[in-house]
Design a protein around this motif. Structure first.
Motif, PDB file in Angstrom:
ATOM      1  N   ASP A  70     -50.167 -75.473  -7.569  1.00  0.00           N
ATOM      2  CA  ASP A  70     -49.707 -74.570  -6.524  1.00  0.00           C
ATOM      3  C   ASP A  70     -48.285 -74.926  -6.094  1.00  0.00           C
ATOM      4  O   ASP A  70     -47.418 -74.052  -6.006  1.00  0.00           O
ATOM      5  N   CYS A  71     -48.049 -76.199  -5.847  1.00  0.00           N
ATOM      6  CA  CYS A  71     -46.716 -76.640  -5.431  1.00  0.00           C
ATOM      7  C   CYS A  71     -45.686 -76.392  -6.536  1.00  0.00           C
ATOM      8  O   CYS A  71     -44.537 -76.050  -6.249  1.00  0.00           O
ATOM      9  N   GLY A  72     -46.098 -76.536  -7.782  1.00  0.00           N
ATOM     10  CA  GLY A  72     -45.201 -76.264  -8.904  1.00  0.00           C
ATOM     11  C   GLY A  72     -44.788 -74.797  -8.965  1.00  0.00           C
ATOM     12  O   GLY A  72     -43.611 -74.487  -9.209  1.00  0.00           O
TER      13      GLY A  72
ATOM     14  N   ILE B 246     -40.500 -70.677  -7.768  1.00  0.00           N
ATOM     15  CA  ILE B 246     -39.992 -69.508  -7.034  1.00  0.00           C
ATOM     16  C   ILE B 246     -38.744 -69.892  -6.250  1.00  0.00           C
ATOM     17  O   ILE B 246     -37.736 -69.179  -6.273  1.00  0.00           O
ATOM     18  N   VAL B 247     -38.802 -71.016  -5.560  1.00  0.00           N
ATOM     19  CA  VAL B 247     -37.652 -71.482  -4.781  1.00  0.00           C
ATOM     20  C   VAL B 247     -36.444 -71.680  -5.702  1.00  0.00           C
ATOM     21  O   VAL B 247     -35.331 -71.260  -5.380  1.00  0.00           O
TER      22      VAL B 247
ATOM     23  N   LEU C  67     -33.307 -77.376  -4.649  1.00  0.00           N
ATOM     24  CA  LEU C  67     -34.305 -76.956  -3.666  1.00  0.00           C
ATOM     25  C   LEU C  67     -35.713 -76.951  -4.236  1.00  0.00           C
ATOM     26  O   LEU C  67     -36.672 -77.246  -3.529  1.00  0.00           O
ATOM     27  N   GLY C  68     -35.851 -76.622  -5.515  1.00  0.00           N
ATOM     28  CA  GLY C  68     -37.166 -76.602  -6.139  1.00  0.00           C
ATOM     29  C   GLY C  68     -37.813 -77.979  -6.109  1.00  0.00           C
ATOM     30  O   GLY C  68     -38.986 -78.122  -5.740  1.00  0.00           O
ATOM     31  N   ALA C  69     -37.050 -79.005  -6.452  1.00  0.00           N
ATOM     32  CA  ALA C  69     -37.577 -80.374  -6.439  1.00  0.00           C
ATOM     33  C   ALA C  69     -37.900 -80.812  -5.017  1.00  0.00           C
ATOM     34  O   ALA C  69     -38.933 -81.448  -4.777  1.00  0.00           O
TER      35      ALA C  69
ATOM     36  N   ALA D  89     -42.002 -81.927  -0.848  1.00  0.00           N
ATOM     37  CA  ALA D  89     -42.513 -81.680   0.504  1.00  0.00           C
ATOM     38  C   ALA D  89     -43.909 -81.066   0.460  1.00  0.00           C
ATOM     39  O   ALA D  89     -44.791 -81.429   1.247  1.00  0.00           O
ATOM     40  N   CYS D  90     -44.120 -80.165  -0.458  1.00  0.00           N
ATOM     41  CA  CYS D  90     -45.417 -79.507  -0.609  1.00  0.00           C
ATOM     42  C   CYS D  90     -46.494 -80.528  -0.972  1.00  0.00           C
ATOM     43  O   CYS D  90     -47.583 -80.537  -0.393  1.00  0.00           O
ATOM     44  N   LEU D  91     -46.212 -81.395  -1.911  1.00  0.00           N
ATOM     45  CA  LEU D  91     -47.188 -82.405  -2.342  1.00  0.00           C
ATOM     46  C   LEU D  91     -47.455 -83.433  -1.242  1.00  0.00           C
ATOM     47  O   LEU D  91     -48.551 -83.993  -1.173  1.00  0.00           O
ATOM     48  N   ALA D  92     -46.476 -83.664  -0.388  1.00  0.00           N
ATOM     49  CA  ALA D  92     -46.640 -84.624   0.694  1.00  0.00           C
ATOM     50  C   ALA D  92     -47.547 -84.095   1.793  1.00  0.00           C
ATOM     51  O   ALA D  92     -48.106 -84.870   2.562  1.00  0.00           O
TER      52      ALA D  92
END
Length: 97
Positions: free
Chosen positions: A23-25, A30-31, A86-88, A93-96
């Motif tokens: 999901d975060c990937g 998209i970002v 921004l993608g990285a 941040a999403c995984l955290a």
């Protein structure tokens, strides 16, 4: 019996981690696509069209996030975007969370 329960809980945790990673990937992809459109001088109102015309690597249901992310990314200055992935950052941040 306890071992079977522990293995089942562990397998569920691995599946949840894998789903979150995926999901975060997709969100990060998209970002990154929106950041690229911004750097390519695509007008904000044309971003969704431009992003979807490119190589889309995420499921269709994620397309609804494009307008949400676009507004925030287009608030950033281009000079800041040149130096930032921004993608990285989004994926980390999403995984955290």
């Amino acid at each position: 019996m306890a071992l079977a329960g522990a293995l089942t809980m562990s397998a569920g945790s691995v599946a949840a981690d894998t789903a979150k990673e995926e999901d975060c990937g997709h969100q990060a992809a998209i970002v990154s696509a929106i950041q690229k459109a911004r750097m390519d001088r695509v007008k904000e109102r044309k971003v969704q069209e431009a992003v979807l015309a490119g190589e889309v690597t995420w499921p269709e249901r994620y397309n609804a996030a494009i307008p949400l992310f676009t507004g925030e990314i287009y608030k950033l200055k281009k000079r800041d975007l040149r130096k930032t992935d921004l993608g990285a950052q989004w994926k980390a941040a999403c995984l955290a969370n």
